[in-house]
Write a protein that holds these residues in place. Structure first.
Motif, short mmCIF file in Angstrom:
data_model
loop_
_atom_site.label_atom_id
_atom_site.label_comp_id
_atom_site.label_asym_id
_atom_site.label_seq_id
_atom_site.Cartn_x
_atom_site.Cartn_y
_atom_site.Cartn_z
N ALA A 1 0.85 -1.19 0.00
CA ALA A 1 0.00 0.00 0.00
C ALA A 1 0.89 1.24 0.00
CB ALA A 1 -0.91 0.00 1.21
N THR A 2 0.34 2.35 -0.51
CA THR A 2 1.15 3.56 -0.67
C THR A 2 0.65 4.75 0.15
OG1 THR A 2 -0.12 4.13 -2.64
CG2 THR A 2 1.94 2.89 -2.97
N THR A 3 -0.65 4.90 0.29
CA THR A 3 -1.17 6.03 1.05
C THR A 3 -1.31 5.65 2.52
OG1 THR A 3 -3.51 5.46 0.82
CG2 THR A 3 -2.50 6.72 -0.98
N PRO A 4 -1.30 6.63 3.43
CA PRO A 4 -1.47 6.31 4.85
C PRO A 4 -2.73 5.52 5.14
CG PRO A 4 -0.69 8.56 4.60
CD PRO A 4 -1.01 8.07 3.21
N THR A 5 -3.83 5.88 4.47
CA THR A 5 -5.08 5.16 4.68
C THR A 5 -4.97 3.71 4.22
OG1 THR A 5 -6.40 7.17 4.44
CG2 THR A 5 -7.54 5.07 4.12
N GLU A 6 -4.38 3.50 3.05
CA GLU A 6 -4.21 2.14 2.53
C GLU A 6 -3.31 1.31 3.44
OE1 GLU A 6 -2.64 2.92 -1.30
OE2 GLU A 6 -4.60 2.95 -2.30
N ILE A 7 -2.25 1.95 3.94
CA ILE A 7 -1.32 1.24 4.82
C ILE A 7 -2.02 0.82 6.10
CG2 ILE A 7 0.74 1.52 6.26
CD1 ILE A 7 1.88 3.28 4.01
N ASP A 8 -2.80 1.74 6.68
CA ASP A 8 -3.53 1.42 7.91
C ASP A 8 -4.53 0.29 7.68
OD1 ASP A 8 -2.17 3.33 9.32
OD2 ASP A 8 -3.74 4.85 9.17
N GLU A 9 -5.26 0.36 6.56
CA GLU A 9 -6.25 -0.67 6.26
C GLU A 9 -5.58 -2.02 6.02
OE1 GLU A 9 -8.38 0.89 2.96
OE2 GLU A 9 -9.66 2.20 4.17
N THR A 10 -4.46 -2.01 5.30
CA THR A 10 -3.74 -3.24 5.02
C THR A 10 -3.19 -3.85 6.30
OG1 THR A 10 -3.12 -2.43 2.83
CG2 THR A 10 -1.86 -4.28 3.70
N ARG A 11 -2.64 -3.00 7.15
CA ARG A 11 -2.10 -3.47 8.42
C ARG A 11 -3.21 -4.07 9.28
NH1 ARG A 11 0.11 0.85 10.09
NH2 ARG A 11 2.29 0.37 9.64
N SER A 12 -4.35 -3.39 9.35
CA SER A 12 -5.45 -3.88 10.17
C SER A 12 -5.92 -5.25 9.70
CB SER A 12 -6.61 -2.89 10.14
OG SER A 12 -6.24 -1.66 10.73
N ARG A 13 -6.05 -5.42 8.37
CA ARG A 13 -6.49 -6.70 7.83
C ARG A 13 -5.46 -7.79 8.12
NH1 ARG A 13 -8.14 -3.46 3.41
NH2 ARG A 13 -6.26 -4.07 2.25
N ALA A 14 -4.18 -7.45 7.95
CA ALA A 14 -3.12 -8.43 8.17
C ALA A 14 -3.04 -8.84 9.62
CB ALA A 14 -1.78 -7.86 7.70
N VAL A 15 -3.16 -7.87 10.52
CA VAL A 15 -3.11 -8.17 11.96
C VAL A 15 -4.29 -9.05 12.36
CG1 VAL A 15 -3.35 -7.15 14.25
CG2 VAL A 15 -1.77 -6.14 12.61
N ALA A 16 -5.50 -8.67 11.91
CA ALA A 16 -6.69 -9.43 12.26
C ALA A 16 -6.58 -10.88 11.77
CB ALA A 16 -7.93 -8.76 11.67
N ALA A 17 -6.09 -11.06 10.55
CA ALA A 17 -5.97 -12.41 10.00
C ALA A 17 -4.93 -13.23 10.75
CB ALA A 17 -5.61 -12.33 8.51
N ALA A 18 -3.80 -12.59 11.06
CA ALA A 18 -2.72 -13.30 11.75
C ALA A 18 -3.15 -13.73 13.15
CB ALA A 18 -1.47 -12.44 11.82
N LEU A 19 -3.75 -12.80 13.88
CA LEU A 19 -4.14 -13.11 15.25
C LEU A 19 -5.26 -14.14 15.30
CD1 LEU A 19 -4.00 -9.59 16.94
CD2 LEU A 19 -2.22 -11.33 16.73
N ALA A 20 -6.17 -14.06 14.35
CA ALA A 20 -7.26 -15.03 14.29
C ALA A 20 -6.72 -16.43 14.03
CB ALA A 20 -8.27 -14.65 13.21
N ALA A 21 -5.59 -16.51 13.31
CA ALA A 21 -4.97 -17.80 12.99
C ALA A 21 -3.98 -18.24 14.06
CB ALA A 21 -4.27 -17.70 11.64
N GLY A 22 -3.85 -17.45 15.13
CA GLY A 22 -2.93 -17.82 16.20
C GLY A 22 -1.48 -17.57 15.86
N MET A 23 -1.22 -16.68 14.93
CA MET A 23 0.16 -16.38 14.52
C MET A 23 0.70 -15.19 15.30
SD MET A 23 -0.36 -16.81 10.40
CE MET A 23 1.37 -16.45 10.04
N PRO A 24 2.03 -15.06 15.39
CA PRO A 24 2.62 -13.93 16.12
C PRO A 24 2.41 -12.61 15.39
CG PRO A 24 4.34 -15.17 15.00
CD PRO A 24 3.07 -15.98 14.86
#
Length: 220
Positions: A52-75
């Motif tokens: 992602a390139t814009t601050p909004t895109e970066i925040d949204e991408t990070r939020s999705r990645a964090v949610a997916a990782a934590l839901a899967a029990g990943m660090p």
């Protein structure tokens, strides 16, 4: 003098209160009392930058990645690039606190694995170093309002834990990254504790250490 004395407590095998914090690093006990086998599990695996390139895109991408990782029990480090910390500061301003219960303080059948900073409710708490938030909840068992931050310093994975914070003052959420000295919330008296204090823990490569000598060796 304001005191903050932690109470001994049980160790139920319970999931974190907030689902967003599950599977990252487990505070295995409650309140200020722990057995010698209790650990905060935190794997640090720095990753590449998001596309992602814009601050909004970066925040949204990070939020999705964090949610997916934590839901899967990943660090957390599997979804967020953990910054390298080059500076460590005290979690509270000089003169704003007094030390009460320390690391190893006696508990019935348990050991206290943090340092308590007694201070008035509402006193500001700061991140001890650069890192990313792996836990941010209004109620985590006996810890009360708690924030946990994952960092990398001197090639080691370090978790810092800030507990008994005041309700409604958490200034950071899971997946957000912070800088040394950044305000993260206020001192409170939530969870199992007498008086108001910050309960501060340091875990190095998942092993709890005495925060005071660790801070003395790194603050500066």
């Amino acid at each position: 003098m304001i005191t903050g004395i932690a109470l001994p407590s049980l160790n139920p095998d319970a999931e974190p209160v907030s689902a967003a914090t599950a599977g990252v690093s487990a505070l295995q006990d409650v309140a200020q009392s722990y057995s010698s086998t209790d650990e905060i599990r935190a794997e640090i695996a720095p990753r590449g930058n998001f596309s992602a390139t814009t601050p909004t895109e970066i925040d949204e991408t990070r939020s999705r990645a964090v949610a997916a990782a934590l839901a899967a029990g990943m660090p957390l480090g599997s979804a967020v690039e953990i910054p390298i910390a080059h500076q460590v500061v005290m979690p509270m301003a000089a003169g704003a606190y007094s030390f009460t219960d320390g690391f190893g303080a006696s508990r019935p059948g348990r050991s206290h694995l943090g340092q308590d900073f007694a201070a008035p409710v509402g006193s500001p708490i700061n991140a001890a170093m650069d890192g990313c938030v792996s836990r941010s909840t209004e109620s985590y068992q006996g810890y009360g309002v708690t924030i946990q931050i994952e960092s990398v310093i001197d090639g080691e994975a370090v978790s810092t834990v800030y507990s008994h914070m005041n309700y409604g003052t958490r200034a950071v959420q899971v997946g957000e990254c912070v800088t040394a000295g950044q305000y993260i919330g206020d001192v409170g008296s939530t969870g199992y504790v007498f008086g108001s204090c910050l309960h501060f823990e340091v875990h190095v490569d998942s092993v709890p250490v005495d925060p005071m000598p660790w801070l003395s060796a790194h603050v500066g």
